[in-house]
Write an enzyme that holds these catalytic residues in place. Structure first.
Site, mmCIF file in Angstrom:
data_model
loop_
_atom_site.group_PDB
_atom_site.id
_atom_site.type_symbol
_atom_site.label_atom_id
_atom_site.label_comp_id
_atom_site.label_asym_id
_atom_site.label_seq_id
_atom_site.Cartn_x
_atom_site.Cartn_y
_atom_site.Cartn_z
ATOM 1 N N ASP A 1 0.807 -1.226 0.000
ATOM 2 C CA ASP A 1 0.000 0.000 0.000
ATOM 3 C C ASP A 1 0.837 1.271 0.000
ATOM 4 O O ASP A 1 0.436 2.311 0.533
ATOM 5 C CB ASP A 1 -0.960 0.016 1.212
ATOM 6 C CG ASP A 1 -1.851 -1.212 1.244
ATOM 7 O OD1 ASP A 1 -2.200 -1.704 0.163
ATOM 8 O OD2 ASP A 1 -2.171 -1.680 2.348
ATOM 9 N N LYS B 79 1.759 2.180 -5.097
ATOM 10 C CA LYS B 79 2.286 1.625 -6.362
ATOM 11 C C LYS B 79 1.354 1.939 -7.535
ATOM 12 O O LYS B 79 1.803 2.308 -8.614
ATOM 13 C CB LYS B 79 2.457 0.098 -6.230
ATOM 14 C CG LYS B 79 3.458 -0.307 -5.149
ATOM 15 C CD LYS B 79 3.509 -1.799 -4.957
ATOM 16 C CE LYS B 79 2.269 -2.396 -4.343
ATOM 17 N NZ LYS B 79 1.998 -2.029 -2.936
ATOM 18 N N ASN C 92 -5.310 -10.186 -3.647
ATOM 19 C CA ASN C 92 -4.987 -9.626 -2.328
ATOM 20 C C ASN C 92 -4.519 -8.179 -2.491
ATOM 21 O O ASN C 92 -4.571 -7.384 -1.567
ATOM 22 C CB ASN C 92 -3.921 -10.471 -1.595
ATOM 23 C CG ASN C 92 -2.720 -10.825 -2.439
ATOM 24 O OD1 ASN C 92 -2.697 -10.604 -3.648
ATOM 25 N ND2 ASN C 92 -1.691 -11.376 -1.817
ATOM 26 N N GLY D 250 -4.582 -4.283 -3.788
ATOM 27 C CA GLY D 250 -5.575 -3.254 -4.086
ATOM 28 C C GLY D 250 -4.800 -2.000 -4.458
ATOM 29 O O GLY D 250 -4.176 -1.392 -3.593
ATOM 30 N N HIS D 251 -4.756 -1.678 -5.737
ATOM 31 C CA HIS D 251 -3.952 -0.532 -6.217
ATOM 32 C C HIS D 251 -4.909 0.585 -6.622
ATOM 33 O O HIS D 251 -5.710 0.412 -7.542
ATOM 34 C CB HIS D 251 -3.065 -0.974 -7.385
ATOM 35 C CG HIS D 251 -2.027 -1.988 -6.976
ATOM 36 N ND1 HIS D 251 -1.089 -2.491 -7.835
ATOM 37 C CD2 HIS D 251 -1.779 -2.563 -5.766
ATOM 38 C CE1 HIS D 251 -0.313 -3.349 -7.184
ATOM 39 N NE2 HIS D 251 -0.712 -3.414 -5.928
ATOM 40 N N GLN E 134 1.897 -6.070 -3.243
ATOM 41 C CA GLN E 134 2.325 -6.174 -1.841
ATOM 42 C C GLN E 134 3.595 -5.327 -1.639
ATOM 43 O O GLN E 134 3.799 -4.379 -2.358
ATOM 44 C CB GLN E 134 2.542 -7.625 -1.416
ATOM 45 C CG GLN E 134 1.271 -8.453 -1.291
ATOM 46 C CD GLN E 134 0.697 -8.916 -2.615
ATOM 47 O OE1 GLN E 134 1.373 -9.581 -3.381
ATOM 48 N NE2 GLN E 134 -0.538 -8.601 -2.889
ATOM 49 N N ARG F 207 -9.929 -2.820 6.033
ATOM 50 C CA ARG F 207 -9.442 -2.866 7.428
ATOM 51 C C ARG F 207 -8.589 -1.633 7.738
ATOM 52 O O ARG F 207 -7.839 -1.163 6.870
ATOM 53 C CB ARG F 207 -8.556 -4.104 7.631
ATOM 54 C CG ARG F 207 -9.312 -5.401 7.585
ATOM 55 C CD ARG F 207 -8.371 -6.577 7.740
ATOM 56 N NE ARG F 207 -7.522 -6.758 6.572
ATOM 57 C CZ ARG F 207 -6.563 -7.681 6.479
ATOM 58 N NH1 ARG F 207 -6.309 -8.472 7.498
ATOM 59 N NH2 ARG F 207 -5.843 -7.803 5.379
#
Ligand code: GDP
Ligand code: IMO
Ligand code: MG
Length: 428
Positions: free
Chosen positions: A13, A16, A38, A40-41, A223, A302
């Site tokens: 996060d 990127k 997994n 999220g960009h 990631q 989250r």
């Protein structure tokens, strides 16, 4: 031509998506090489916001090819949803979105196994996104996996059923896990039709030919390096090689093909999920970083754990990746901070260290900080490095000289154009 790489140097996060989207215009191809939904960009431009999970972040740029490489794991259901959300904006996506035949498929049962194994771990849980990433990579390395190219094979159903049977056997060990396989399977098979309608390629031939043809290629990491399966804070990691060497396996290119390695770090640090985080601030400063930075997961929503930037950690991931230039994002989040801190050393086992300990999950680490005066100014709209407040420049210079890598860009907001470009080679 070489392949340039953009990757996250922290726990994910780092921004990127924004940086890939910004730089994409300088390239012919953007390729994802690992991870799956997994990720999220987030991309923001022209007042619109998009979150990409599987599709490379070059998709919004005209004429640009976007390749989902063999190292990526694909959930066809998520991919179809993603395409649906961007379709009206990207237009000709079918001509520009390619999928490697060797990319592995996430089955509904992979997600159930993810949920089952996480809940079994109790207090030791990783905080997985529960997208089925770990179980899918386990089947890949266990040589049981299904690949995109298998969909077209005459014995695909046989392969699918055999893997499903194996998964249902595993799931019997976790009777508390509730699932409706029939409904999910129906969705999954329907979404395979969408996947079949996309162009699939022998990605390794495609990318090597593109290199020979002089195409400019940007590899987009997912990631962050601290989540790398080998070098991250194991076992609190993801299941792929997130570092630059992952580009070779994840696209099928030689190490000699790698050009610039652009490492991204926030001006502070975040982590979502469990595991060690030496500079975490579980106080009002941490809360302020979360609030100002909007630090809530792009995939799961989250709240992200927040803390100061960690230089021993960054030095480690710069080393692992061979970073040639640094991008510092979210500097604007620190606008109102009177004092900004950076950890320069770790204190553990009675001594000062610059290296991360092997047993990072269990050894208590006390970060040693240096403080910087804040700039207490809004950095919005600043485009030139020279126009940044002198204290902000000092902060950047201190990062450069401590990490011995030049900073090439400083991001001052989520929008595509909010970026200060800096000439590199100004190491003091
Ligand atoms: P990625 O996974 O590395 O692509 O990063 P994410 O999209 O998960 O998280 C980064 C978040 O920060 C997103 O909400 C971005 O829109 C936002 N963002 C990116 N760069 C900046 C920046 O320079 N300043 C601020 N305030 N937000 C940013
Ligand atoms: P992007 O690409 C932040 C974290 C999860 C969990 C651990 C393992 O947006 O930076 P997994 O689902 O892989 O089994 O989860 O890794 N994680 C991420 N954290 N950004 C990501 O991706 C992440 N992908 C996985 O929170 O701690
Ligand atoms: Mg993200």
């Amino acid at each position: 031509m070489a392949i340039d790489v953009i990757l996250g140097l922290q726990w994910g996060d780092e921004g990127k998506g924004k940086i890939v989207d910004y730089l994409a215009n300088n390239y012919d191809i953007v390729a994802r090489f690992q991870g799956g939904p997994n990720a999220g960009h987030t991309l923001k431009f022209d007042g619109q916001k998009f979150v990409l999970h599987t599709i490379p972040s070059g998709i919004f740029r005209e004429n640009l090819i976007n390749l989902i490489g063999n190292g990526v794991v694909i959930d066809p259901i998520t991919l179809e949803k993603e395409i649906h959300k961007i379709k009206s904006v990207v237009g000709d996506y079918k001509e520009r979105l390619l999928v490697s035949k060797k990319a592995h498929l996430i089955l509904p049962t992979h997600r159930y196994i993810d949920a089952a194994t996480e809940s079994f771990k109790g207090k030791e849980k990783i905080g997985s996104t529960l997208k089925g990433i770990g179980p899918t990579y386990m089947d890949k390395t266990g040589r049981n996996g299904l690949r995109v190219g298998d969909i077209m094979l005459p014995n695909f159903m046989e392969k699918y059923e055999s893997l499903r049977a194996k998964h249902l056997g595993i799931l019997k060990l976790y009777p508390e896990i509730d699932f409706n396989l029939k409904a999910e399977e129906e969705k999954w098979f329907n979404s395979l039709e969408n996947l079949k309608s996309l162009q699939t390629v022998d990605g390794e031939y495609y990318i090597n030919q593109a290199l020979k043809d002089g195409k400019r290629i940007l590899a987009e990491g997912a990631q962050g390096s601290m989540l790398d399966i080998d070098f991250g804070t194991y076992p609190f990691v993801t299941s792929s090689n997130t570092i630059s060497s992952g580009v070779c396996n994840g696209l099928g290119v030689a190490p000699s093909a790698i050009g610039e390695v652009i490492g991204i770090s926030k001006a502070y640090c975040t982590r979502v999920g469990s595991g060690p985080f030496p500079t975490e601030l579980e106080d009002e400063i941490g809360d302020l970083l979360r609030e100002k930075g909007g630090e809530f997961g792009a995939t799961t929503g989250r709240p992200r754990r927040c803390g100061w930037i960690d230089l021993p950690q960054l030095a480690y991931t710069i080393m692992l990746n061979g970073v040639t230039q640094l991008v510092i994002t979210k500097i604007d989040v620190l606008n109102e901070f009177e004092t900004i801190k950076a950890a320069t050393h770790y204190e553990y086992e009675g001594a000062l260290h610059e290296q991360l300990p092997y047993d990072i999950c269990n050894i208590p680490i006390k970060p040693v900080y240096t403080s910087f005066k804040g700039w207490s100014t809004d950095l919005e709209g600043i485009a030139e490095y020279e126009d940044l407040p002198p204290v902000a420049q000092s902060y950047i210079k201190a990062l450069e000289s401590h990490l011995n890598v030049p900073v090439s860009m400083i991001s001052t907001g989520p929008e595509r154009k909010k970026l200060v470009l800096k000439e590199i080679g100004v190491l003091n």
